[in-house]
Design a protein around this motif. Structure first.
Motif, PDB file in Angstrom:
ATOM      1  N   UNK A 113      11.577  17.379  71.972  1.00  0.00           N
ATOM      2  CA  UNK A 113      12.247  17.258  70.691  1.00  0.00           C
ATOM      3  C   UNK A 113      12.610  18.810  70.579  1.00  0.00           C
ATOM      4  N   UNK A 114      11.995  19.875  71.019  1.00  0.00           N
ATOM      5  CA  UNK A 114      12.220  21.221  70.375  1.00  0.00           C
ATOM      6  C   UNK A 114      13.284  22.154  71.454  1.00  0.00           C
ATOM      7  N   UNK A 139      11.863  20.014  64.073  1.00  0.00           N
ATOM      8  CA  UNK A 139      11.414  18.622  64.251  1.00  0.00           C
ATOM      9  C   UNK A 139      11.497  17.928  63.049  1.00  0.00           C
ATOM     10  N   UNK A 140      10.821  18.405  61.896  1.00  0.00           N
ATOM     11  CA  UNK A 140      10.686  18.020  60.716  1.00  0.00           C
ATOM     12  C   UNK A 140      12.064  17.777  60.069  1.00  0.00           C
ATOM     13  N   UNK A 247      27.342   7.048  60.426  1.00  0.00           N
ATOM     14  CA  UNK A 247      28.744   7.406  59.866  1.00  0.00           C
ATOM     15  C   UNK A 247      28.484   8.938  59.792  1.00  0.00           C
ATOM     16  N   UNK A 248      29.138   9.635  61.072  1.00  0.00           N
ATOM     17  CA  UNK A 248      29.040  10.967  60.914  1.00  0.00           C
ATOM     18  C   UNK A 248      30.350  11.624  61.499  1.00  0.00           C
ATOM     19  N   UNK A 249      30.275  12.923  61.567  1.00  0.00           N
ATOM     20  CA  UNK A 249      31.538  13.847  61.985  1.00  0.00           C
ATOM     21  C   UNK A 249      31.105  14.162  63.247  1.00  0.00           C
ATOM     22  N   UNK A 250      32.273  14.288  64.243  1.00  0.00           N
ATOM     23  CA  UNK A 250      31.967  14.849  65.533  1.00  0.00           C
ATOM     24  C   UNK A 250      30.999  15.804  65.764  1.00  0.00           C
ATOM     25  N   UNK A 251      30.855  16.673  64.802  1.00  0.00           N
ATOM     26  CA  UNK A 251      30.119  17.848  65.052  1.00  0.00           C
ATOM     27  C   UNK A 251      28.666  17.446  64.979  1.00  0.00           C
ATOM     28  N   UNK A 252      28.214  16.236  64.473  1.00  0.00           N
ATOM     29  CA  UNK A 252      26.820  15.811  63.969  1.00  0.00           C
ATOM     30  C   UNK A 252      26.298  15.248  64.951  1.00  0.00           C
ATOM     31  N   UNK A 253      27.117  14.765  66.073  1.00  0.00           N
ATOM     32  CA  UNK A 253      26.509  13.916  67.143  1.00  0.00           C
ATOM     33  C   UNK A 253      25.187  14.582  67.836  1.00  0.00           C
ATOM     34  N   UNK A 254      25.425  15.835  68.349  1.00  0.00           N
ATOM     35  CA  UNK A 254      24.166  16.413  68.768  1.00  0.00           C
ATOM     36  C   UNK A 254      22.805  16.216  67.900  1.00  0.00           C
ATOM     37  N   UNK A 258      19.588  14.194  68.867  1.00  0.00           N
ATOM     38  CA  UNK A 258      18.145  14.817  69.230  1.00  0.00           C
ATOM     39  C   UNK A 258      17.321  14.204  68.067  1.00  0.00           C
ATOM     40  N   UNK A 259      17.595  13.954  66.937  1.00  0.00           N
ATOM     41  CA  UNK A 259      16.796  13.262  65.955  1.00  0.00           C
ATOM     42  C   UNK A 259      16.149  11.881  66.352  1.00  0.00           C
ATOM     43  N   UNK A 260      17.136  11.121  67.032  1.00  0.00           N
ATOM     44  CA  UNK A 260      16.797   9.752  67.535  1.00  0.00           C
ATOM     45  C   UNK A 260      15.714   9.757  68.625  1.00  0.00           C
TER      46      UNK A 260
END
Length: 301
Positions: A113-114, A139-140, A247-254, A258-260
């Motif tokens: 995760x890091x 991570x948090x 429900x996110x912008x294209x920039x928030x996919x990464x 990672x969070x999932x």
């Protein structure tokens, strides 16, 4: 320009290689499966993938072992080196270090995760090596992001047939989506509101360079259809999946992916051998905030 027939045959070979990384993969054997002479096949393969066949297979084997090492802390380096076709543990270590800049044993100690394979730097001897660099968010913060922005469920999927276009690297991905949409429109499939567009990740951005990540841009099918040129036919395996609606912008996919995966590890789930994918529920250009409504799906054991 590479013909659609060539692309269609290479699609089949890419899947074959993925499924046989722990078996012998000679140029002659693969060329025969593609129904080409070894010389002709080698030229076609490099033209489409951007890599010679042997370099592609070695890279895929190294990345396969990297994925195992970072998910399975008990995996033995010596066993992996033999399983994936290396003559010795030392030859495997050299090849691995050439890609990641660290040994397999050092790689295994990293937290999935890091860290991510996202840059190159100059080593002390002046040669470029691939290294790992921490994500900006810890991570948090990523777990907090997931809790605030995702609805996560465990769902059972049935096996689903797909029509797909192979996309290697992030450059030109819009054209790949356009090819699938044009094909679907020609078949009248876009008139059905239940038709979904998806993207399957056969490689991970954590362990593969962005310009070499292989993806399938695809459309779900409700009936059997035949491959046409560069439009291939395949299926997404059924089984249990972590499904997270965003429900996110294209920039928030990464950040979301990672969070999932961190959420998956924190909650004791293990990814299966199948590939993760995204299912799109809207055209983000039609959204008032230019956001994608999308399901992130991770197949689990």
């Amino acid at each position: 320009m590479v013909s659609e027939e060539y692309i269609g045959r290479i699609n089949i070979i890419l899947r074959f290689i993925d499924n046989n990384l722990d078996n012998q993969l000679s140029l002659e054997k693969i060329a025969e499966k593609a129904s080409y002479s070894p010389f002709h096949f080698h030229r076609i393969f490099k033209a489409i993938t951007g890599e010679p066949l042997n370099a592609y297979i070695i890279r895929k084997r190294i990345e396969k072992t990297a994925g195992i090492l970072i998910r399975q802390k008990g995996a033995r380096v010596s066993e992996l080196s033999l399983q994936y076709g290396f003559s010795s543990n030392s030859s495997f270590t050299r090849a691995f270090k050439k890609v990641y800049g660290i040994s397999p044993s050092e790689f295994r100690k990293l937290s999935p995760g890091k860290y991510s394979k996202i840059c190159k730097v100059e080593s002390k001897n002046g040669q470029e090596n691939q290294i790992f660099e921490k994500y900006i968010c810890n991570i948090n913060n990523q777990i907090t992001w997931i809790k605030m922005n995702a609805k996560i469920e465990i769902k059972e999927f049935l096996e689903t047939d797909i029509a797909y276009v192979t996309q290697i690297g992030v450059e030109g991905i819009e054209q790949a989506f356009d090819k699938v949409l044009r094909w679907g429109r020609s078949k009248g499939m876009l008139e059905n509101s239940n038709t979904k567009i998806a993207r399957i990740f056969h490689d991970s951005f954590k362990i593969t360079d962005p310009d070499k990540v292989r993806m399938s841009i695809c459309m779900f099918l409700d009936k059997e259809m035949k491959a046409e040129g560069e439009i291939g036919m395949d299926s997404i395996a059924g089984g249990k999946h972590i499904v997270s609606r965003f429900e996110i912008t294209v920039e928030e996919f990464e950040k979301s992916w990672s969070g999932l995966f961190i959420w998956m590890n924190e909650n004791g789930y293990q990814k299966s051998a199948h590939d993760p994918f995204e299912i799109y529920h809207n055209n983000f250009n039609d959204h008032p905030e230019k956001k994608c409504i999308v399901d992130f799906c991770i197949p689990i054991k």
